[in-house]
Structure formats: structure tokens, C-alpha cells
Design a protein around this motif. Structure first.
Motif, short mmCIF file in Angstrom:
data_model
loop_
_atom_site.label_atom_id
_atom_site.label_comp_id
_atom_site.label_asym_id
_atom_site.label_seq_id
_atom_site.Cartn_x
_atom_site.Cartn_y
_atom_site.Cartn_z
N ALA A 137 40.33 57.84 46.82
CA ALA A 137 39.37 57.81 45.70
C ALA A 137 39.88 58.54 44.48
O ALA A 137 39.38 58.33 43.38
CB ALA A 137 38.04 58.43 46.15
N ARG B 30 46.79 51.03 39.88
CA ARG B 30 45.35 50.81 39.99
C ARG B 30 44.99 50.18 41.31
O ARG B 30 45.74 49.35 41.83
CB ARG B 30 44.90 49.86 38.88
N ASP C 212 31.11 63.33 42.16
CA ASP C 212 32.17 63.52 43.16
C ASP C 212 33.22 62.43 43.04
O ASP C 212 32.93 61.34 42.54
CB ASP C 212 31.55 63.40 44.57
N VAL C 213 34.42 62.70 43.56
CA VAL C 213 35.50 61.70 43.46
C VAL C 213 35.10 60.36 44.05
O VAL C 213 35.43 59.32 43.49
CB VAL C 213 36.81 62.13 44.14
N THR C 214 34.40 60.39 45.18
CA THR C 214 34.08 59.12 45.82
C THR C 214 33.13 58.32 44.94
O THR C 214 33.27 57.10 44.79
CB THR C 214 33.42 59.36 47.18
N MET C 215 32.17 59.01 44.31
CA MET C 215 31.24 58.32 43.43
C MET C 215 31.93 57.93 42.13
O MET C 215 31.68 56.86 41.58
CB MET C 215 30.04 59.24 43.16
N GLU C 216 32.86 58.78 41.67
CA GLU C 216 33.62 58.46 40.47
C GLU C 216 34.36 57.15 40.66
O GLU C 216 34.31 56.26 39.80
CB GLU C 216 34.60 59.60 40.18
N ALA C 217 35.00 57.01 41.81
CA ALA C 217 35.76 55.78 42.07
C ALA C 217 34.82 54.57 42.06
O ALA C 217 35.17 53.51 41.53
CB ALA C 217 36.46 55.89 43.42
N GLN C 218 33.63 54.75 42.61
CA GLN C 218 32.68 53.63 42.63
C GLN C 218 32.19 53.26 41.24
O GLN C 218 32.06 52.09 40.90
CB GLN C 218 31.49 53.97 43.53
N HIS D 83 34.92 51.54 39.36
CA HIS D 83 35.03 50.18 39.87
C HIS D 83 33.93 49.31 39.25
O HIS D 83 34.18 48.18 38.82
CB HIS D 83 34.89 50.21 41.39
N GLU E 210 42.83 54.41 35.44
CA GLU E 210 42.16 53.46 36.32
C GLU E 210 41.52 52.30 35.58
O GLU E 210 41.35 51.23 36.14
CB GLU E 210 41.07 54.17 37.15
#
Lengths: 326, 308, 322
Positions: A250, A259, C185-191, C194, C219
Motif C-alpha cells: 500500500a 504504479r 492510513d496507508v491502506t486507506m490512502e492507497a484506496q 485508486h 501514484e
């Protein structure tokens, strides 16, 4: 050698808000077994809600443990004499450095506060010398917390933490809110102190990119349980728990050529009030099987110094990490 | 880069920050400057200062003895000899008003001062002490504040007899629960703040935490409340004295003078008028000062923007 | 005509006799369908630029020069009513703290319906249905339940999704996201990243992301503007900026990012010194010169030229040659 700080099967319950006489207790952490040696940096990582800040507060004596033993230099923290020792030999860096400084106390008085509390000798020059140790000009002593930049406030809180030559430093997100160009300064400062003073450092962070450079060992928390521990380089190279894999994947990558097409972990950390049966991570785990939802995995050794709480930890480590993410 | 004599051995000194480095957008003394720019606050401060000086130097300022009778000279309207005229016993009204400011401010300042100290102490104990003690104290505060103020005051005076000390006691009994609840609420919110938690990790005693770190932060907001409450106490003193429950004659008090003037309102209207003036001005003065302080010290009221 | 065109924008803050030059000759263009990043550290002026785009400048800000055009209409000369009409279908904002975007005492559903006030011919039921569909689109698993919730009942990540849904309900041509993932949080940031990336393909509008995080830029952005000392010191396609940064500040910034350093670094690189004070009078030379490892004598005395390195690629530096 006895560890500076040790936790054996620690559980922490906190009262739920509301209720007057018979407060309901909510289990935040359980089964936490960890240790930090002199000169070692242990990173506690996990999302918010994983219990890492609660664990840090217990380590520094702000919260009592509900079960298990927390030891400081071999003595249990439940012993008042040991707690008194902890007050002078351990210090905490709070996530909000400026907020951890009393708003109406000048920087000079803030850094000598521990000396004043424990009636240690100090004079006008002491504050200046302590500020110099963290790279601040002595004139800063006259400032007040609201007159400091984020990096300066961070340095002041480090200076204060070092006032009594502690053996243990617990740092909660020590680079939160700092610019990238300043983050390194604080981390280098902590690394120097660790090396030169033999500090045991507990670093709480969700930033794996940062943890990779500054920690020796890593402990990953999820929903108040340890899901993986081990040497940082090994854990990050071959994570044994799907949650650790997800956290690594993540991390946003600054290189646009790398990416990814999918977010690594979907969904959110479940509420502690509605802890799922079986493995806590099963609801978000891309590899979850029926067994994961029925049977709670225990933290078990995989290799010397490495442990993970996953039924399929061996298969996880056998594959390179990028490919394990669907 | 000069390495200080006490730099840690082997610790590469990080780049030293310039003391002149751009601090976050804060201007020292901005609160005072904001206050001085506010005409209302300055007016209030001037009025309050004038009344304080008047009360302190009453023996030297007052042209006559406030108690000196001159029955031949009663009910004189304002003149060059008696700027505010004389009362029914021929006493110089200006002198009585000046001495009356002493009575009014003495009662107001002592009563609010004592209330503030007790309120801060009890409030901090309730906010920081054990939870059962908090529950007991809050129960006491709440039951006190349900009492109707005037009836309660009259009851206390009936039991103890009128007088300055009784007045002070009444004010203290009424105000302490109010101040204590205010302080308790602030202490409660501060108790969980990181800087109090940090103090706890360093092993600071509750005494030190409350005295050094909590008290200075709760006193500021309370000062504003106090300066707004002082006029209420002045009015209460005047009102009770007017009714004969406060300061007893012949001691001069604005309320007494108003009462005397009311009796002879038809024949000598000047008494009511001149006695009303200091009452109105002091009330306004303290209220303006309080609002000025609030606007200047509470950032929510201060117009002050800057780059984020 | 570009979707967004900022030309020579200069802005000052005045406070207690001190004048701070927060933006100095900032120019940038955003075309439809692009994701443009504005990256900088604290004090670089990026938040001020966000406030200009959103029309939410504090009272003591004064625009001294320049223009901000949305599809040719100058925002700065527009009267308040016209600006309001443009906000919404023109520009929508996603903030760092989504709590600020919502009224705490009204349900999410009520607010999402109210946000659609520009759609005059839709009934409230239609608007509610539209809101529900939008919540589903931003990845909220039970949108009907979410509509009934109050803002504080949602987690940080859910609130940020709801805030993005609120912005998209206005069908903006430009979405300005100010540090949209910093509080997560990183996991939510990634979502969320996306999600934003997907929105770019599904909706025609452009996205401007203001961030201090190079990972976010890497990203999701197509092009990047690097800000320092109130100026845009470098601009270009994200790949060029990351792999061939021209300006010494960009180079230093990328070098500092722990995610960009392989293995385990014994010491993390830093940029010595501090961001420049922008109080008037601002020194003539390059703002980065006091911290620049490659500074020449003229860097301290002469304002650096804007060197064009290619189409939509330039750097503000004496040392860079085309």
C-alpha cells in the motif's frame, strides 16, 4: 542480558465510555509478547485502530495492563518502585510534539522540566546546553510552544526526553506532520542518540518506508494482536503475514513507472467492538480460507527471531511479495 | 559549525537552526495590541483605573469628611462648595460617593477574589481528582446553583445580620459553584491533553501538574468572567444596601445614598441622580474591560489571519 | 482553451505591518482529463494556491497581479454571485480534513441532497438516489445506510470518500484535492488514490492534487508542479520530474524521500537550512540559493530565469540549460 523493556502476554482493557458504576471493559490488546534491548530500535507498525498507541502508553506507564506482565529492566511495572524508576529512565515523544509542550511554559523551562520535577541540579545554562544537543540555538529557550515550527517543536520534545539520560525512548510517529526534508534530521538525531547513549527505542509508525531505514526489528499489530514480528529487513523482504504484505504494497511509490493497478488491501480495520471470529484479518485478506474464519491463528515461530500469526505463513514467505498481491 | 562544549561525544551536531528562523505566524504581544486598538476596552480600562484610584485615595480626594453632619445645610443642590450637593443630614454627597466607591470596590474585589481562588481550587480538584470526589463536588455545586440568588442572599443576611462581611459571604457562596464548574470543565478537557500526559510520564505530582500547568491556562479565561461579574456584585451591593440589607448607615455606600435620595426624591432629586452616575460608570467600565479582554485574549474573537 | 489557466499570479498576506509574498508569478495550465500535482513543503505556497482556486482566501490576502481563468472566465474579476455559480459545476474541492466539509448536525444524506441545489429540475428523491449511486461509486459498501449517518459516525476513510462523492455530485470540470490522503492510513490512502485514478477515466474532469507527498504524486499524477518559496520552480511530466529532475530543489526533495532510497540508509539525507522567509522585501536572488549545493554567485543576486526544457517542461534555475 535482560531486555530494557519486556512484555509477556500483555492484555489491555479500557473502559467503554458511558456507564457510571459498572463500566464495560473493551479488550484493546491481548497476547502481546515483545522485548527491546539496549541500543535496539523496535518499530510498532499498524493502521490506526491496531492498538499501537495504547501499547506505547502502557509501556511508558500511562495505562495499567489488565493481564500479563510488562517489565522494565527485569522488574514488573506493577511494582511502584519500578514505576518510579520508569519515570526517570524512560521518556516518550508524543505524536503531536507541540501539543506535548505546556502552552504557557517557555522552551527553556520545558526542557528542564524533568530536572525540576525530580529536583535535580540545574541552572540557567542547563537549558541552553540541552537545546544545543538537539541542534537548537540557546536563544530558543525564550520562545513559547506556539512560536515554534513543527521541526523545532519536535527537537524541543527530544531535548526534554533526554534530560534525565533515559534508557528507553518511546516515540509515537516522531515524523508526523514534518516536511520530508526535516524528517531525516529528526530520524538521524534519534539514530545518533541510540548509538551514542545506548538508548532502547520503540518507534511507532505507519510509515514503512521510514521504518525500513531506522528500525532493527519490527512488530506488526492488527486489531490489538501481534500478527508478525522479526528483523526489519527480513520482514519487509519476505513478509509472512498477508497483512504485512498489504501494508508494504500500500505504500505509495514515488516512481511513476512502478504504479500499481490495485489497492493492496481493501476495506477498513473492523471495529474492536465487533471483533470477527477466527483470524481478525480474514475479512480483508485476499487469501482467506474457511479455516481462517473459524480458527484463530496463534503467533508461532517461523525462523530464528521471526514469528507470524497466519495459518499459511510458510506459503506466504515462499513467494516474492509483489506477486502475492492479486 | 561550532560544536558546543557539552555536545554529546560522537554525536554529529545537526545543522543548527538560526534563532531568526521564520516562526509560525505569531506576533508577540498581539493580544495587548489588539486590546489597545479596541476603543471600548480602553474606555473600560480607564474607567476602572479611575474608580480604583478614587477608592485608594479617597481620604485625600474627598473634599469633606463623609460623616460630618451639618444639619443647617441639608438638601443643598450642587453648588461650587458642594459639587454634588448635600444629603438629608447635610453631609457632602461628593465625599460620600468617593468613599462609597471604596465600599463598593472593596466588597466586589474581595468577594470575587475569594470566589475565584476557591473556584479554581475546587474546580481543579473536581476535574483532576478521583472520579468519586468529582461526583460529590459536582452534586454540591449543582445543588447550590439551584438556589434562587436573591432569596438565598436574604436568608443568609437574616441569619447573620447585614454588613459588608455578610455581603461578601453571600457573593462567595453564590459564585464559587459557578466558577468551580467552569474550571472543572476546562481541567477535564486539559487532563487528557498530550502535555499533561507528558508531565505524567515524567513523574510530575498532581500538585505540580495543577499548579504549574493547569492553573495558568484556566486563570486567563476566568479573569474575563470575573471582570464581567464585578459589576454584578457592585449592583448587588447597591441593591441590598438600598433595601437596607447591605452596608449599614452611616457608612457611605452608593446603595445607601440611593435609598436616602429615594426617600426625598420630590424635594431633592439631585441625590438619586448623582448617586446613579458612579454606579452606571463603574458597571460600564468593568463590563467594557471584560469584553475588551475577551476580544483580545480569545483568538476566536480576534481578527487575525495569516498564511496557513 | 485550457480548463484551468493561472497566469502570473502574485498574492500577499498583510498582518501587523508585515507583508508576506506567498505567491510570486505562479503560472500553470490544466487541460481536461489531466491529473496535475502541485507538490511542495510547508511554506511553499501550495495551500495558498489551493485557497485561490477554491475562492476561500482569508481576509488579509491580496492578489496583486495575475489571473485565474476557468475555461476562459477570469475568477478574480468575477463578482461573488458569478463565482458561486462557477463553484460547483466549475470547481469542487476535497479537503485534507473531510470533517470540515460537512455540517456535523445534519446527516450525510441531507447534505449530499442539499449540495445539488444547482440541479433545479430534480426532485429531492431523485437527488437522494443520485447521492446513493455516487456513494456506491466511491466505494462505500452500504450507501443507503451511509446516507442516514452523521459525519462523526463515519471513519476517516469513509468521510473522505463521502467528501469526494459530494464533490463529484456537482459534476465539476475541475476537482481540487488539497492533501486528500494526509489524514489517512496507508491502506486507506492507497484506496483513495485508486479511487481518484478511476474517477479520472470515468469522469471527463481534471484533477489538481496538492500534496507534500511524492508517493501520492508518483501514484496518480500526469504532470507535476514543484513549488518552493511561493514560486513554481519546476514543472513537467511526472516521469521526467522523478527520473530526470532539473531543479536542485526537486533533486534534493526526491533524494530525501525514504521511499526512494533503496536498502537501509545509515543516515537519511536532508536539505540543510530552512524555507526562505517571504517577508517583503524578498531578496532578489533565487529563493533556494541559501540551501542549494550547486549555487553560483549570481544565484544569490539575480532572479533565476525560467528555462524551457521542452513542451510544458521548465525549471526556474540559473544552472539549468535547455
Amino acid at each position: 542480558m535482560t531486555a530494557v523493556l519486556g512484555a509477556r502476554d500483555v492484555a489491555i482493557d479500557l473502559p467503554l465510555p458511558g456507564g457510571f458504576l459498572a463500566r464495560r471493559q473493551l479488550n484493546i490488546l491481548s497476547g502481546i509478547t515483545l522485548s527491546v534491548d539496549k541500543g535496539e530500535t523496535l518499530a510498532l507498525v499498524g493502521e490506526s485502530g491496531s492498538g499501537k498507541t495504547t501499547l506505547a502508553r502502557a509501556m511508558i506507564g500511562l495505562l495499567p495492563v489488565s493481564a500479563g506482565v510488562l517489565e522494565f529492566r527485569g522488574q514488573p511495572l506493577s511494582d511502584p518502585a519500578c514505576r518510579r524508576r520508569l519515570r526517570t529512565e524512560a521518556a516518550m515523544l508524543f505524536q503531536d510534539a507541540r501539543g506535548s509542550l505546556s502552552p504557557r511554559v517557555s522552551v527553556g523551562n520545558a526542557v528542564i522540566e524533568p530536572l525540576a520535577i525530580h529536583r535535580r541540579p540545574r541552572d540557567r545554562a542547563t537549558a541552553g546546553r540541552m537545546l544545543a544537543k538537539v541542534g537548537l540555538a540557546p536563544e530558543m529557550a525564550a520562545r513559547f510552544p506556539h512560536e515554534l515550527s513543527g521541526g523545532q517543536a519536535r527537537r524541543v520534545s527530544v531535548a526534554r526526553a533526554l534530560a534525565l539520560d533515559p534508557a528507553l525512548l518511546v516515540a509515537d510517529e516522531p515524523t508526523a506532520g514534518l516536511d520530508v526534508s526535516v524528517q531525516g534530521e529528526i530520524l538521524n538525531l534519534l539514530a545518533d542518540l541510540r548509538r551514542d547513549l545506548g538508548l532502547a527505542l520503540v518507534l511507532i509508525s505507519h510509515n514503512l518506508a521510514m521504518v525500513r531505514h531506522v528500525s532493527d526489528r519490527i512488530a506488526v499489530l492488527y486489531l490489538g494482536r501481534l500478527v508478525e514480528t522479526g528483523p526489519t529487513d527480513q520482514v519487509l523482504a519476505r513478509p509472512a503475514h498477508p497483512y504485512t504484505q498489504g501494508l508494504i504494497a500500500a505504500e505509495p511509490n514515488p516512481d511513476p513507472r512502478k504504479r500499481r493497478d490495485h489497492p493492496a488491501i481493501t476495506g477498513e480495520i473492523p471495529s474492536l467492538i465487533a471483533r470477527p471470529r477466527g483470524c481478525g484479518f480474514a475479512s480483508r485478506c485476499p487469501f482467506a480460507q474457511d479455516r481462517c474464519r473459524a480458527e484463530t491463528p496463534t503467533l508461532r515461530p517461523l525462523a530464528p527471531g521471526r514469528e507470524a500469526a497466519c495459518h499459511f505463513a510458510e506459503t506466504m514467505t515462499s513467494q516474492p511479495i509483489r506477486e502475492t498481491i492479486p | 559549525m561550532s560544536s558546543g562544549p557539552d555536545a554529546l561525544p560522537g554525536v554529529a551536531e545537526p545543522a543548527r537552526e538560526e534563532a531568526t528562523e521564520e516562526a509560525p505566524f505569531v506576533v508577540r504581544g498581539a493580544g495587548l495590541r489588539a486590546f489597545l486598538r479596541d476603543p471600548m476596552g480602553v474606555t473600560g480600562a480607564v474607567l476602572v483605573a479611575a474608580f480604583l484610584l478614587m477608592a485608594i485615595f479617597a481620604p485625600w480626594i474627598a473634599p469633606y469628611d463623609p460623616m460630618a453632619l451639618n444639619v443647617m445645610n441639608k438638601f443643598q443642590p450642587p453648588s461650587w462648595q458642594h459639587w454634588a450637593g448635600t444629603d438629608q443630614l447635610g453631609r457632602d454627597l461628593l465625599s460620600r460617593l468617593i468613599w462609597g466607591s471604596r465600599t463598593a470596590l472593596y466588597i466586589a474585589l474581595v468577594a470575587t477574589g475569594v470566589s475565584a481562588v476557591l473556584g479554581i481550587v475546587l474546580g481543579m480538584i473536581a476535574g483532576y481528582g478521583p472520579r468519586w470526589l468529582d461526583a460529590v463536588l459536582v452534586l454540591i455545586f449543582d445543588s447550590f446553583s439551584t438556589l434562587p440568588m436573591i432569596l438565598f442572599a436574604l436568608a443568609v443576611i437574616t441569619v447573620l445580620g447585614p454588613g459588608k462581611e455578610t455581603l461578601i459571604l453571600v457573593v462567595v457562596l453564590i459564585s464559587v459553584p459557578y466558577y468551580a464548574r467552569l474550571i472543572r470543565a476546562q481541567t477535564l478537557s486539559m487532563r487528557e491533553s498530550d502535555y499533561i500526559q507528558a508531565e505524567r510520564t515524567m513523574g510530575a505530582s498532581a500538585f505540580r501538574i495543577l499548579g504549574v500547568h493547569v492553573a495558568p491556562n484556566v486563570v486567563g479565561p476566568l479573569l474575563i468572567v470575573l471582570s464581567m461579574d464585578i459589576p454584578v456584585v457592585i449592583m448587588l451591593e447597591a441593591g441590598l444596601s438600598y433595601l437596607g440589607f447591605g452596608v449599614r448607615p452611616p457608612e457611605p455606600s452608593w446603595g445607601n445614598i440611593l435609598n436616602d435620595g429615594y426617600v426625598s426624591l420630590r424635594s431633592a432629586p439631585h441625590m438619586v441622580i448623582v448617586a446613579g452616575i458612579p454606579l452606571v460608570l463603574s458597571t460600564l467600565g468593568f463590563t467594557f474591560l471584560g469584553e475588551g479582554l475577551r476580544d483580545a485574549l480569545d483568538p476566536r474573537f480576534r481578527r487575525f489571519g495569516g498564511p496557513r | 482553451m485550457s480548463l484551468l489557466e493561472v497566469t502570473d499570479l502574485s498574492l500577499t498576506y498583510a498582518s501587523d505591518g508585515v507583508v508576506v509574498e506567498a505567491l510570486r508569478d505562479v503560472s500553470l495550465t490544466v487541460e481536461a482529463g489531466e491529473v496535475v500535482g502541485i507538490v511542495g513543503e510547508s511554506g511553499s505556497g501550495k495551500s495558498t494556491l489551493a485557497a485561490v482556486l477554491n475562492g476561500l482566501l482569508p481576509d488579509n490576502a491580496r492578489i496583486t497581479k495575475g489571473a485565474v481563468r476557468i475555461e476562459g472566465t477570469d475568477l478574480l474579476t468575477l463578482p461573488e454571485a458569478g463565482r458561486r455559480r462557477l463553484r460547483g459545476p466549475g470547481v469542487a474541492m476535497v479537503l485534507q480534513d473531510p470533517m470540515q466539509a460537512f455540517n456535523p448536525v445534519l446527516t450525510i444524506g441531507r447534505q449530499l441532497v442539499d449540495f445539488q441545489h444547482h440541479l433545479k429540475d430534480l426532485s429531492r428523491a431523485d437527488k437522494a438516489a443520485r447521492a446513493e449511486a455516487m456513494l456506491a461509486e466511491v466505494g462505500i459498501s452500504d450507501p443507503a445506510a451511509c446516507l442516514r449517518r452523521f459525519p462523526h459516525e463515519l471513519s476517516g476513510g469513509m468521510r473522505q470518500r463521502a467528501a469526494i462523492a459530494a464533490a463529484l455530485l456537482l459534476t465539476p470540470r475541475l476537482l481540487v484535492a488539497d492533501e486528500p490522503t494526509t489524514a489517512l492510513d496507508v491502506t486507506m490512502e492507497a484506496q483513495i488514490l485508486h479511487l481518484l485514478r478511476r474517477l479520472r477515466t470515468d469522469h471527463a474532469g481534471a484533477i489538481v492534487i496538492i500534496t507534500h507527498h511524492l508517493g501520492v504524486v508518483g501514484e496518480i499524477c500526469d504532470r507535476v508542479h514543484v513549488m518552493y518559496g511561493g514560486q513554481i520552480v519546476e514543472e513537467g511530466p511526472v516521469d521526467d520530474i522523478h527520473h530526470a529532475p532539473a531543479h536542485p530543489y526537486t533533486q534534493a526533495l526526491i533524494a530525501c524521500d525514504p521511499a526512494a532510497i533503496p536498502g537501509r540508509a545509515a543516515r537519511l539525507p536532508t536539505i540543510p537550512g530552512r524555507p526562505p522567509p517571504l517577508r517583503r522585501p524578498v531578496p532578489k536572488g533565487c529563493a533556494f540559493a541559501p540551501r542549494c549545493p550547486a549555487a553560483l554567485p549570481q544565484c544569490r543576486t539575480e532572479a533565476p530565469p525560467r528555462v524551457v526544457l521542452g513542451p510544458r517542461r521548465s525549471a526556474l534555475c540559473h544552472r539549468v540549460s535547455p
